[in-house]
Write an enzyme that holds these catalytic residues in place. Structure first.
Site, PDB file in Angstrom:
ATOM      1  N   HIS A  33      -6.356  -3.853   3.589  1.00  0.00           N
ATOM      2  CA  HIS A  33      -7.296  -2.760   3.341  1.00  0.00           C
ATOM      3  C   HIS A  33      -7.693  -2.100   4.649  1.00  0.00           C
ATOM      4  O   HIS A  33      -7.637  -2.719   5.714  1.00  0.00           O
ATOM      5  CB  HIS A  33      -8.573  -3.285   2.665  1.00  0.00           C
ATOM      6  CG  HIS A  33      -8.405  -3.622   1.216  1.00  0.00           C
ATOM      7  ND1 HIS A  33      -8.085  -2.694   0.263  1.00  0.00           N
ATOM      8  CD2 HIS A  33      -8.525  -4.809   0.562  1.00  0.00           C
ATOM      9  CE1 HIS A  33      -8.015  -3.288  -0.919  1.00  0.00           C
ATOM     10  NE2 HIS A  33      -8.272  -4.572  -0.767  1.00  0.00           N
ATOM     11  N   ASP A  87      -0.524 -13.515  -1.696  1.00  0.00           N
ATOM     12  CA  ASP A  87      -1.334 -12.512  -2.401  1.00  0.00           C
ATOM     13  C   ASP A  87      -1.882 -11.499  -1.391  1.00  0.00           C
ATOM     14  O   ASP A  87      -3.066 -11.179  -1.381  1.00  0.00           O
ATOM     15  CB  ASP A  87      -2.463 -13.154  -3.204  1.00  0.00           C
ATOM     16  CG  ASP A  87      -3.041 -12.198  -4.246  1.00  0.00           C
ATOM     17  OD1 ASP A  87      -2.333 -11.257  -4.638  1.00  0.00           O
ATOM     18  OD2 ASP A  87      -4.200 -12.395  -4.655  1.00  0.00           O
ATOM     19  N   ARG A 110       0.791  -1.234   0.000  1.00  0.00           N
ATOM     20  CA  ARG A 110       0.000   0.000   0.000  1.00  0.00           C
ATOM     21  C   ARG A 110       0.822   1.284   0.000  1.00  0.00           C
ATOM     22  O   ARG A 110       0.248   2.361  -0.090  1.00  0.00           O
ATOM     23  CB  ARG A 110      -1.011   0.023   1.162  1.00  0.00           C
ATOM     24  CG  ARG A 110      -1.991  -1.147   1.127  1.00  0.00           C
ATOM     25  CD  ARG A 110      -2.634  -1.337  -0.218  1.00  0.00           C
ATOM     26  NE  ARG A 110      -3.611  -2.415  -0.239  1.00  0.00           N
ATOM     27  CZ  ARG A 110      -4.105  -2.940  -1.359  1.00  0.00           C
ATOM     28  NH1 ARG A 110      -3.696  -2.506  -2.536  1.00  0.00           N
ATOM     29  NH2 ARG A 110      -4.995  -3.910  -1.310  1.00  0.00           N
TER      30      ARG A 110
END
Length: 425
Positions: free
Chosen positions: A310, A306, A65
């Site tokens: 969030h 993976d 991120r």
């Protein structure tokens, strides 16, 4: 710094080692296995009784991120999570903000990794500029800036001629192309596998063909161009069959699967719970079993996390409107050990899928406990139970369908280049 890790079960698939003994580390390198070097005096002794000592894990697909979305996670928070999971090398997908399509962005990634005190974050370059699928990126310059591969990162490539030229360019510079096969138009902005569950709950479906057709295109072009291709995060039975056939005929390809695809199916989805919203979507029980067989038989070389952390807002709202992805670094090892417990694979095979094989695909001098290699080492207790909750979780993203579950297998020590970066307290 000289370190002895003693009394552990040393598993090193690359050197075909599975035996009780001691591991010796000096000056950031593996000094010896089993036999103590002459004059070796340890600064640190680690008692690994009842535990497994193995190469540090290499994760082929992560999103941290940063840069661009630090409200969701940072290099520092996710490096801490990776260290606690025994992961010593992270491969960063190119769909950052800005996209990793220039040497300057690749340099920025290295700077952020150094600031997070976790230098082994390896950037993957964008296949095309801004991942728009129109103009090739400067692959040679990106390789020289430290990028270990190029990828489309699930972004659509609108023209197969551009894909061909990109693969020719990558092949000419001996760059690995990591393909995440997905036909954007067939996917039609879906959010679940096109099947019974999607129909029952009125969710837009993604057919298996969205993956297999994109994969078939790439296989044909791999044969035409001679490009080394790695297929990332495969999800379907037919993809496994196509990869198996292509390997049989000598194509220079490899593949990985995300760990959650080996445990969850469309039938596990709790209605409208966005923790289960992933791309590629969770598919059928038959797909899951074929993926497991693919790992066991070597058709699928590696297991990846993976990892996609969030914030809360990204997972709020109706299922199709939420952002896909699971925060999965910390569940990578226990879920892989669960495969061992279920007799899907054995322990050396599991460790190879997390260390030796990713290193071979990326051509890294790691993923093994070979004397002279960088001392990237994981020590874990395969029997230790722990609960996935706020008290044990390190990642800034808590979006996981395994929240509050009891898992078995916990890392106790992680060494990166001979430096202790994690110790279970």
């Amino acid at each position: 710094m000289r370190i002895i890790i003693e009394n552990g079960r040393i598993i090193d698939p690359a050197n075909q080692i599975d035996k009780q003994g001691s591991l010796y580390i000096a000056d950031g390198k593996i000094a010896a296995v089993f036999n103590e070097p002459d004059g070796f005096v340890a600064d640190l002794r680690v008692d690994a009784s009842g535990q497994i000592v193995c190469p540090g894990f290499i994760d082929l697909s992560t999103r941290l991120r940063e840069p661009g979305q630090s409200r969701k996670a940072t290099f520092k928070s996710e490096a801490r999570a990776a260290a606690s999971a025994g992961i010593t090398t992270l491969c960063l997908q190119p769909d950052t903000k800005p996209v990793i399509d220039t040497p300057a962005v690749a340099e920025l990634i290295k700077e952020l990794a150094d600031k997070a005190d976790y230098p082994q974050i390896l950037p993957i370059a964008a296949l095309t500029r801004k991942l728009e699928g129109n103009e090739l990126s400067s692959m040679l310059a990106l390789k020289q800036a430290g990028c270990i591969a190029v990828s489309n990162a699930r972004a659509p490539i609108t023209n197969l001629l551009i894909l061909r030229r990109a693969m020719e360019y990558a092949a000419s510079h001996d760059l690995l192309f990591i393909c995440q096969p997905n036909d954007y138009w067939l996917g039609n902005k879906g959010c679940a596998h096109e099947g019974e569950v999607a129909t029952r709950y009125g969710l837009p479906g993604i057919p298996e063909a969205a993956e297999t057709i994109a994969l078939a295109h790439c296989l044909e072009l791999a044969e035409l161009t001679g490009c080394r291709v790695h297929f990332g995060q495969i999800s379907s039975r037919r993809s496994v069959i196509k990869i198996q056939q292509a390997k049989k005929y000598g194509l220079n390809i490899s593949a990985d699967v995300a760990i959650h695809q080996l445990h969850l199916t469309e039938n596990d989805i709790i209605p409208f719970d966005s923790a289960y919203h992933v791309l590629p979507p969770l598919r059928t029980e038959a797909d899951k079993q074929f993926l497991r067989q693919g790992v066991a038989g070597g058709t699928i070389n590696c297991i990846s996390s993976d990892h996609q952390p969030h914030d809360v807002d990204a997972k709020l709202g109706a299922f199709p409107e939420t952002e896909p992805g699971i925060s999965s670094l910390e569940t990578l090892l226990p879920l892989t050990l669960k495969l061992v417990a279920q007799h899907a694979i054995d322990m050396p095979h599991a460790i190879a899928a997390l260390s030796q094989r990713p290193a071979e695909i990326l051509r890294l001098n790691s993923g093994a406990l070979t004397p002279g290699y960088s001392a990237d080492v994981c020590v874990f207790d395969p029997e230790l139970l722990w609960q996935v909750d706020a008290s044990t979780w390190q990642s800034q993203g808590t979006n996981t369908p395994f929240w509050q579950q009891i898992l078995k297998g916990r890392v106790t020590y992680t060494f990166q280049a001979g430096r202790l970066i994690y110790q279970l307290r």
